[in-house]
Enzyme design. Structure first.
Site, PDB file in Angstrom:
ATOM      1  N   ASP A 124       0.812  -1.219   0.000  1.00  0.00           N
ATOM      2  CA  ASP A 124       0.000   0.000   0.000  1.00  0.00           C
ATOM      3  C   ASP A 124       0.844   1.268   0.000  1.00  0.00           C
ATOM      4  O   ASP A 124       0.359   2.350   0.312  1.00  0.00           O
ATOM      5  CB  ASP A 124      -0.937  -0.003   1.208  1.00  0.00           C
ATOM      6  CG  ASP A 124      -0.161  -0.058   2.522  1.00  0.00           C
ATOM      7  OD1 ASP A 124       1.077  -0.116   2.480  1.00  0.00           O
ATOM      8  OD2 ASP A 124      -0.827  -0.062   3.581  1.00  0.00           O
ATOM      9  N   ASP A 144      45.702 -46.175   4.747  1.00  0.00           N
ATOM     10  CA  ASP A 144      45.572 -44.727   4.722  1.00  0.00           C
ATOM     11  C   ASP A 144      46.873 -44.084   4.218  1.00  0.00           C
ATOM     12  O   ASP A 144      47.695 -44.725   3.555  1.00  0.00           O
ATOM     13  CB  ASP A 144      45.168 -44.208   6.111  1.00  0.00           C
ATOM     14  CG  ASP A 144      44.349 -42.921   6.048  1.00  0.00           C
ATOM     15  OD1 ASP A 144      44.954 -41.847   5.906  1.00  0.00           O
ATOM     16  OD2 ASP A 144      43.114 -42.992   6.142  1.00  0.00           O
ATOM     17  N   ASP A 145      47.079 -42.819   4.537  1.00  0.00           N
ATOM     18  CA  ASP A 145      48.198 -42.013   4.046  1.00  0.00           C
ATOM     19  C   ASP A 145      49.538 -42.704   4.291  1.00  0.00           C
ATOM     20  O   ASP A 145      49.707 -43.450   5.245  1.00  0.00           O
ATOM     21  CB  ASP A 145      48.164 -40.660   4.769  1.00  0.00           C
ATOM     22  CG  ASP A 145      48.871 -39.557   4.001  1.00  0.00           C
ATOM     23  OD1 ASP A 145      49.577 -39.874   3.028  1.00  0.00           O
ATOM     24  OD2 ASP A 145      48.711 -38.384   4.391  1.00  0.00           O
ATOM     25  N   ARG A 169      49.108 -26.921   5.240  1.00  0.00           N
ATOM     26  CA  ARG A 169      49.494 -28.330   5.433  1.00  0.00           C
ATOM     27  C   ARG A 169      50.575 -28.727   4.413  1.00  0.00           C
ATOM     28  O   ARG A 169      50.619 -29.850   3.946  1.00  0.00           O
ATOM     29  CB  ARG A 169      48.281 -29.249   5.331  1.00  0.00           C
ATOM     30  CG  ARG A 169      48.450 -30.611   5.991  1.00  0.00           C
ATOM     31  CD  ARG A 169      47.149 -31.411   5.952  1.00  0.00           C
ATOM     32  NE  ARG A 169      47.246 -32.687   6.600  1.00  0.00           N
ATOM     33  CZ  ARG A 169      47.348 -33.855   5.967  1.00  0.00           C
ATOM     34  NH1 ARG A 169      47.356 -33.882   4.650  1.00  0.00           N
ATOM     35  NH2 ARG A 169      47.424 -34.986   6.633  1.00  0.00           N
ATOM     36  N   LYS A 202      39.153 -43.860  -0.178  1.00  0.00           N
ATOM     37  CA  LYS A 202      38.839 -42.768   0.747  1.00  0.00           C
ATOM     38  C   LYS A 202      39.398 -41.506   0.109  1.00  0.00           C
ATOM     39  O   LYS A 202      40.600 -41.263   0.132  1.00  0.00           O
ATOM     40  CB  LYS A 202      39.450 -43.009   2.125  1.00  0.00           C
ATOM     41  CG  LYS A 202      39.125 -41.885   3.106  1.00  0.00           C
ATOM     42  CD  LYS A 202      39.634 -42.163   4.508  1.00  0.00           C
ATOM     43  CE  LYS A 202      39.245 -40.999   5.433  1.00  0.00           C
ATOM     44  NZ  LYS A 202      39.661 -41.243   6.823  1.00  0.00           N
ATOM     45  N   ASP A 221      40.124 -37.814  -0.015  1.00  0.00           N
ATOM     46  CA  ASP A 221      40.299 -36.749   0.967  1.00  0.00           C
ATOM     47  C   ASP A 221      40.588 -35.409   0.284  1.00  0.00           C
ATOM     48  O   ASP A 221      40.907 -35.350  -0.911  1.00  0.00           O
ATOM     49  CB  ASP A 221      41.439 -37.117   1.921  1.00  0.00           C
ATOM     50  CG  ASP A 221      41.252 -36.556   3.327  1.00  0.00           C
ATOM     51  OD1 ASP A 221      40.450 -35.608   3.487  1.00  0.00           O
ATOM     52  OD2 ASP A 221      41.920 -37.047   4.255  1.00  0.00           O
ATOM     53  N   PHE A 222      40.496 -34.336   1.075  1.00  0.00           N
ATOM     54  CA  PHE A 222      40.682 -32.955   0.603  1.00  0.00           C
ATOM     55  C   PHE A 222      41.018 -32.131   1.844  1.00  0.00           C
ATOM     56  O   PHE A 222      40.145 -31.853   2.647  1.00  0.00           O
ATOM     57  CB  PHE A 222      39.381 -32.489  -0.057  1.00  0.00           C
ATOM     58  CG  PHE A 222      39.384 -31.073  -0.578  1.00  0.00           C
ATOM     59  CD1 PHE A 222      39.657 -30.816  -1.906  1.00  0.00           C
ATOM     60  CD2 PHE A 222      39.089 -30.001   0.261  1.00  0.00           C
ATOM     61  CE1 PHE A 222      39.633 -29.511  -2.393  1.00  0.00           C
ATOM     62  CE2 PHE A 222      39.066 -28.704  -0.211  1.00  0.00           C
ATOM     63  CZ  PHE A 222      39.342 -28.456  -1.552  1.00  0.00           C
ATOM     64  N   ASN A 223      42.306 -31.782   1.999  1.00  0.00           N
ATOM     65  CA  ASN A 223      42.775 -31.328   3.306  1.00  0.00           C
ATOM     66  C   ASN A 223      43.160 -29.859   3.393  1.00  0.00           C
ATOM     67  O   ASN A 223      43.921 -29.485   4.289  1.00  0.00           O
ATOM     68  CB  ASN A 223      43.959 -32.190   3.755  1.00  0.00           C
ATOM     69  CG  ASN A 223      43.490 -33.439   4.467  1.00  0.00           C
ATOM     70  OD1 ASN A 223      42.682 -33.381   5.385  1.00  0.00           O
ATOM     71  ND2 ASN A 223      43.967 -34.588   4.028  1.00  0.00           N
ATOM     72  N   ASP A 247      37.091 -35.864  11.692  1.00  0.00           N
ATOM     73  CA  ASP A 247      38.363 -36.397  12.186  1.00  0.00           C
ATOM     74  C   ASP A 247      38.339 -36.583  13.700  1.00  0.00           C
ATOM     75  O   ASP A 247      39.250 -37.193  14.266  1.00  0.00           O
ATOM     76  CB  ASP A 247      39.510 -35.453  11.817  1.00  0.00           C
ATOM     77  CG  ASP A 247      39.946 -35.604  10.360  1.00  0.00           C
ATOM     78  OD1 ASP A 247      39.533 -36.587   9.718  1.00  0.00           O
ATOM     79  OD2 ASP A 247      40.693 -34.729   9.871  1.00  0.00           O
TER      80      ASP A 247
END
Length: 701
Positions: free
Chosen positions: A53, A338-339, A415, A448, A450-452, A519
């Protein structure tokens, strides 16, 4: 019918099992209703919200299905364009409505003068309570690009209410998915990730209620975005009482240049409305993920062992074989190295990108280890981080140009690593080629992924109008690599990981089988993380490990049973150093793994009910019910010591009131009506901190 269209009035009604969504297409595409079911004849007669209005309010604000930047519109735009001459206003014109199949409606629009068309898609997936929306744009001109400054997947208008509360998750590394419910402020509340990935700090979903909803009661509206790169979600609440949610890829500055003849398709946004509280909304999302998102929804995820916390970078063929034999004796079904298995990977300073076996640690390569793991009856998995490289690597020395970096800026290492630019074809071709050889040569069953680290110095080399498009296109490049790998290796299964839960979203779940939730493997802290995770994502994808005590991250000492019960609420994994576990611990672990396999169909494929939330009292409890209500399992935790009065019986959900249920361990029986009305008498928990229990009930009549 999932879609009804009254052409004379332009009214479209989309129906799920529990709700309906109504829009009206005339000179504009306007929202009418989202809530309880309405007959079509009533929907046709419903008014769109009243005109303002005064001259300081926009007639379309809050009621337009897909608001644009242009005209008398003052709210958050879903679409903002910068044309070749630098002008931005859009003047939309509806050009058509078509119903595609049983549950899909497309509304077509164009700019009245400029060379841009867009289609807003609405779809009702079968057998559920979820709506899907996305938008497709096309440059219809012949010269010069236009810039999509904002390009949301959808705008979801909500009904007018006196009060609104917003639920979302926040956190950080090892502290993901912390649920918070706060009053929605008047103005614009934005959740976002500017990091190039989904992020630990927020997640691309939001739920809204009027302040009175709980787990099983009250209206709740929720929406999520299937995007894996940067994203932005804005909830707008105007002083006039209009509320809506806009979701899209990218963030401010993540623009897309659209060349003549080119199209851009947004990711899908999904939404749920339910009168049954937050629990019903979660179960609707869970059902949708299982039926319409996951590549292999009918599968059960295996019990896995991961070697990271046992060995760190000190991997070797002999050590991995020893752990594999111990894991097989426990009943583990998937063994993951793993790593530390590749290149010159003696620490986190070197080797990323050199995806060949470490010559000192695996002089015979990985095939002998993989063959022995398979002989032991387990699948074989590897940790990889394909989107990253260390400056100290053969890949970086050969191809420094693959790195996401601007030549005139200092490269930021996090890292000790840099991000590879997956928005570029040559980089994704390299990644796909290396990964396919690795999977084939080493007979890999599981990755697995990953993206760190997050993006820095993210832009296109040489600049350009959409130099920051990489915040969107990198994740799409990851999707393409995953799609190709899965097509070539149908047996391959993949876990999404980004320093824990930093890339948890519906876009990744369409290409992976589970998510590394965090983690943080502290069994007590995981209860809150898993509670927030479960608001949208099902236990079927929630990877959880049993690790050593004291916990490597927090130092907390937790009994083995509590650690198992915490991890058994999702996809069970073992991450401890089995060489250090006592014979008694190994025997108990084998027993609990067998018990998990018994309840796994309920946990991974049943309906989840959050009975007691972490932090709301002395106890936390979650229940899983089979599709036919014939079986149910309850997991119960008391993280701290308790010296107060006894907790009341635990009222269960989702059972058959007329049936009787027997406790498979004690033999006691109760009716479904008693278990839901009076409650389950609580089992006796041990004294002290970190006590837990598991109750299995099976229908007997």
């Amino acid at each position: 019918m999932p879609v009804e269209y009254d052409e004379p009035s332009g009214t479209v009604v989309l129906r799920t099992e529990a709700t309906c969504y109504v829009l009206r297409v005339d000179r504009a595409v306007l929202h009418v209703h989202w809530g309880a079911h309405l007959p079509l004849e009533d929907a046709v007669g419903l008014p769109v919200r009243s005109e303002p209005d005064n001259s300081f309010a926009g007639p379309f604000d809050g009621v337009e299905e897909y608001p644009v930047e242009g005209g008398a519109r003052f709210g958050v735009p879903a679409l903002e364009v910068r044309f070749a001459d630098g002008q931005s206003p859009v003047e939309p014109e509806v050009t058509g409505v078509r119903v595609v199949g049983a549950g899909h409606v497309v509304v077509s629009l164009r700019d009245r003068v400029r060379p841009l068309t867009w289609e807003t898609h609405y779809r009702v997936p079968p057998d559920g309570d979820v709506l899907e929306r996305w938008t497709e744009f096309e440059h219809t001109g012949t010269s010069g690009p236009l810039l999509l400054v904002r390009h949301a997947a959808a705008h979801w208008p909500l009904p007018r209410r006196q009060r609104w509360r917003m639920s979302a998750v926040h956190g950080g590394w090892s502290d993901e998915h912390r649920l918070a419910r706060t009053e929605l402020a008047v103005g614009e509340t934005t959740l976002t990730s500017r990091r190039g990935h989904t992020g630990h700090q927020a997640n691309p979903w939001v739920a809204l209620d009027t302040g009175g909803a709980d787990e099983e009661h009250g209206e709740v509206w929720a929406t999520a975005l299937a995007a894996s790169g940067s994203w932005r979600l804005t909830v707008q609440r105007t002083a006039a009482g209009e509320v809506g949610v806009i979701l899209g890829e990218g963030h401010e500055g993540a623009e897309i240049a659209l060349a003549p003849g080119r199209r851009h398709v947004t990711p899908v946004s999904v939404a749920v409305h339910s009168p049954g509280g937050f629990g019903a909304v979660s179960r609707a999302f869970h059902t949708y993920v299982r039926r319409h998102v996951l590549p292999y929804p009918g599968e059960s995820r295996p019990v896995l062992y991961n070697s990271w916390e046992a060995t760190g970078f000190e991997t070797s063929e002999e050590g991995q074989l020893r752990l594999a034999r111990r894991a097989a004796d426990l009943g583990v079904e998937l063994f993951v190295v793993d790593d530390g298995w590749f290149g010159t990977r003696d620490d986190d300073r070197s080797g990323l990108g050199d995806w060949t076996p470490h010559p000192g640690r695996f002089p015979r390569g990985l095939r002998p280890l993989a063959d022995e793991v398979h002989r032991l009856g387990m699948a074989f998995g590897l940790w990889v981080e394909p989107e990253m490289t260390n400056p100290d690597s053969e890949l970086f020395r050969r191809h420094p140009e693959y790195v996401l970096h601007l030549p005139d800026r200092t490269a930021t290492e996090l890292r000790h690593q840099l991000v590879l630019d997956f928005s570029r074809h040559e980089v994704t071709e390299w990644a796909y080629g290396r990964l396919r050889r690795m999977v084939a040569e080493h007979t890999v069953d599981f990755l697995k992924w990953d993206f760190n680290r997050s993006f820095t110095e993210a832009g296109a080399r040489g600049g350009g109008p959409d130099a920051r498009r990489v915040h969107i296109e990198h994740a799409r490049g990851v999707h393409r690599v995953l799609d190709r790998l899965r097509a070539e290796f149908p047996r391959l299964r993949i876990e999404s990981c980004a320093g824990g839960g930093g890339r948890t979203d519906l876009g990744m779940l369409a290409r992976t089988d589970q998510v590394w939730t965090s983690d943080n493997t502290d069994a007590v802290q995981r209860l809150a993380i898993q509670h927030g995770f479960s608001q949208v994502y099902p236990a079927r994808v929630m990877s959880a490990w049993v690790t050593d005590s004291p916990n490597p991250l927090t130092g907390r000492r937790v009994p083995l049973a509590f650690r198992f019960h915490s991890a058994m609420a999702g996809v069970l994994g073992i991450g401890g150093d089995l060489d250090r576990w006592t014979p008694a611990e190994l025997a108990e672990a084998a027993r609990l793994i067998g018990l998990y396999k018994d309840i796994r169909p309920l946990v991974q494929h049943g309906h989840q009910y959050r009975l007691l939330a972490p932090g709301d009292g002395a106890l936390t409890a979650v229940q899983y019910v089979g599709p036919d209500a014939g079986q149910t399992v309850v997991l119960l935790w008391r993280p701290g010591a308790w010296f107060g009065p006894a907790h009341p019986p635990l009222r269960l959900r989702g059972l058959d009131t007329g049936a009787r249920y027997r406790d498979e361990d004690t033999g006691e029986e109760w009716s479904g009506a008693t278990l839901m009305g009076f409650g389950l008498p609580l089992p006796c928990l041990p004294d002290g901190d970190c006590a837990s229990a598991l109750v299995r009930l099976r229908q007997v009549a």
